[in-house]
Scaffold this motif. Sequence first.
Motif, PDB file in Angstrom:
ATOM      1  N   VAL A 259      14.006 -32.682 -61.412  1.00 43.58           N
ATOM      2  CA  VAL A 259      14.926 -32.676 -60.281  1.00 43.58           C
ATOM      3  C   VAL A 259      16.237 -31.993 -60.643  1.00 43.58           C
ATOM      4  O   VAL A 259      16.762 -31.174 -59.874  1.00 43.58           O
ATOM      5  CB  VAL A 259      15.190 -34.121 -59.798  1.00 43.58           C
ATOM      6  N   GLU A 260      16.783 -32.307 -61.807  1.00 45.56           N
ATOM      7  CA  GLU A 260      18.068 -31.730 -62.216  1.00 45.56           C
ATOM      8  C   GLU A 260      17.982 -30.216 -62.375  1.00 45.56           C
ATOM      9  O   GLU A 260      18.947 -29.500 -62.077  1.00 45.56           O
ATOM     10  CB  GLU A 260      18.555 -32.378 -63.512  1.00 45.56           C
ATOM     11  N   MET A 261      16.840 -29.737 -62.840  1.00 42.87           N
ATOM     12  CA  MET A 261      16.660 -28.287 -62.994  1.00 42.87           C
ATOM     13  C   MET A 261      16.661 -27.606 -61.635  1.00 42.87           C
ATOM     14  O   MET A 261      17.292 -26.543 -61.448  1.00 42.87           O
ATOM     15  CB  MET A 261      15.346 -28.000 -63.712  1.00 42.87           C
ATOM     16  N   ILE A 262      15.948 -28.191 -60.680  1.00 40.60           N
ATOM     17  CA  ILE A 262      15.914 -27.621 -59.329  1.00 40.60           C
ATOM     18  C   ILE A 262      17.311 -27.615 -58.734  1.00 40.60           C
ATOM     19  O   ILE A 262      17.764 -26.606 -58.173  1.00 40.60           O
ATOM     20  CB  ILE A 262      14.957 -28.432 -58.424  1.00 40.60           C
ATOM     21  N   LYS A 263      17.996 -28.731 -58.881  1.00 41.52           N
ATOM     22  CA  LYS A 263      19.319 -28.890 -58.285  1.00 41.52           C
ATOM     23  C   LYS A 263      20.322 -27.899 -58.877  1.00 41.52           C
ATOM     24  O   LYS A 263      21.085 -27.256 -58.139  1.00 41.52           O
ATOM     25  CB  LYS A 263      19.824 -30.319 -58.490  1.00 41.52           C
ATOM     26  N   GLU A 264      20.323 -27.744 -60.200  1.00 40.36           N
ATOM     27  CA  GLU A 264      21.324 -26.881 -60.825  1.00 40.36           C
ATOM     28  C   GLU A 264      21.097 -25.412 -60.470  1.00 40.36           C
ATOM     29  O   GLU A 264      22.061 -24.649 -60.313  1.00 40.36           O
ATOM     30  CB  GLU A 264      21.332 -27.066 -62.340  1.00 40.36           C
TER      31      GLU A 264
ATOM     32  N   TYR B 258      19.581 -24.312 -57.641  1.00 44.23           N
ATOM     33  CA  TYR B 258      19.933 -24.171 -56.226  1.00 44.23           C
ATOM     34  C   TYR B 258      21.449 -24.125 -56.073  1.00 44.23           C
ATOM     35  O   TYR B 258      21.979 -23.283 -55.331  1.00 44.23           O
ATOM     36  CB  TYR B 258      19.358 -25.336 -55.422  1.00 44.23           C
ATOM     37  N   ASP B 259      22.143 -25.004 -56.769  1.00 41.77           N
ATOM     38  CA  ASP B 259      23.606 -25.021 -56.700  1.00 41.77           C
ATOM     39  C   ASP B 259      24.201 -23.699 -57.178  1.00 41.77           C
ATOM     40  O   ASP B 259      25.179 -23.197 -56.604  1.00 41.77           O
ATOM     41  CB  ASP B 259      24.174 -26.169 -57.538  1.00 41.77           C
ATOM     42  N   ALA B 260      23.606 -23.129 -58.218  1.00 42.05           N
ATOM     43  CA  ALA B 260      24.099 -21.842 -58.729  1.00 42.05           C
ATOM     44  C   ALA B 260      23.956 -20.762 -57.669  1.00 42.05           C
ATOM     45  O   ALA B 260      24.861 -19.923 -57.491  1.00 42.05           O
ATOM     46  CB  ALA B 260      23.328 -21.453 -59.990  1.00 42.05           C
ATOM     47  N   LEU B 261      22.830 -20.776 -56.945  1.00 44.23           N
ATOM     48  CA  LEU B 261      22.602 -19.791 -55.893  1.00 44.23           C
ATOM     49  C   LEU B 261      23.592 -19.958 -54.750  1.00 44.23           C
ATOM     50  O   LEU B 261      24.198 -18.981 -54.278  1.00 44.23           O
ATOM     51  CB  LEU B 261      21.173 -19.911 -55.370  1.00 44.23           C
ATOM     52  N   ILE B 262      23.774 -21.192 -54.297  1.00 42.60           N
ATOM     53  CA  ILE B 262      24.681 -21.447 -53.174  1.00 42.60           C
ATOM     54  C   ILE B 262      26.131 -21.186 -53.572  1.00 42.60           C
ATOM     55  O   ILE B 262      26.907 -20.647 -52.774  1.00 42.60           O
ATOM     56  CB  ILE B 262      24.505 -22.889 -52.664  1.00 42.60           C
TER      57      ILE B 262
END
Length: 212
Positions: free
Chosen positions: A53-58, A60-64
């Motif tokens: 989950v943390e990998m997906i979140k980080e 996605y956050d980098a992209l946004i």
Amino acid sequence: MKKHLIFSGFINFAIGIFFLVFFISVGLCVAIYARPLYYIHLEELSAETGAPVEMIKENYDALIDWCSPFERGELSFPSLPSSESGISHFEEVKVIFNLFFVMLFICPVFLAGLIYLQHKRGSSSYLLASPIIVCALPLVVAAACAIDFSKAFVIFHKIMFRNDDWIFSMYEDPIILFLPESFFMQCALVIVAVVLLGCGVLWGFCFANRKK
């Protein structure tokens, strides 16, 4: 008299378009930058892809974060590779996002000027024209999504982009695994919902004015 009606109709159309673009801009910002709307899918995405989950979140956050109009650096994902074509596509997306972000501030200025002009001319016909113009597009989009979202998604990209960079390979650009079709459908529905909400507000002003 005929020229007067044509000019008034043109102004009303312009007001409706500016309202539409403004509501789309608001909807896009909500769909993309309201991150909890994405975070609620993290567990599901983790189960589907096998990624933490943390990998997906980080990532996605980098992209946004990078898509923000205030970010001037190069796109780089914390723990994922990316291809040249993938980065190129995101750069095109960033331009579109930034354009709509700017329209958030430009549209109200033009709307204030055009509405003032109509009131000065003693016309309030824009109150009826605007919600009609605004509601037309989201109804068409909603219908297209309901009939075949995948096909509508492809058509949208072919219209908006003049290349095939948007066709990602999960091996070269694994970020696409964290951006499933369901996410884009959610974004489309959020934008449609915001536009329809804005349309409802405009109808409210229209009915209130008619009662007066």
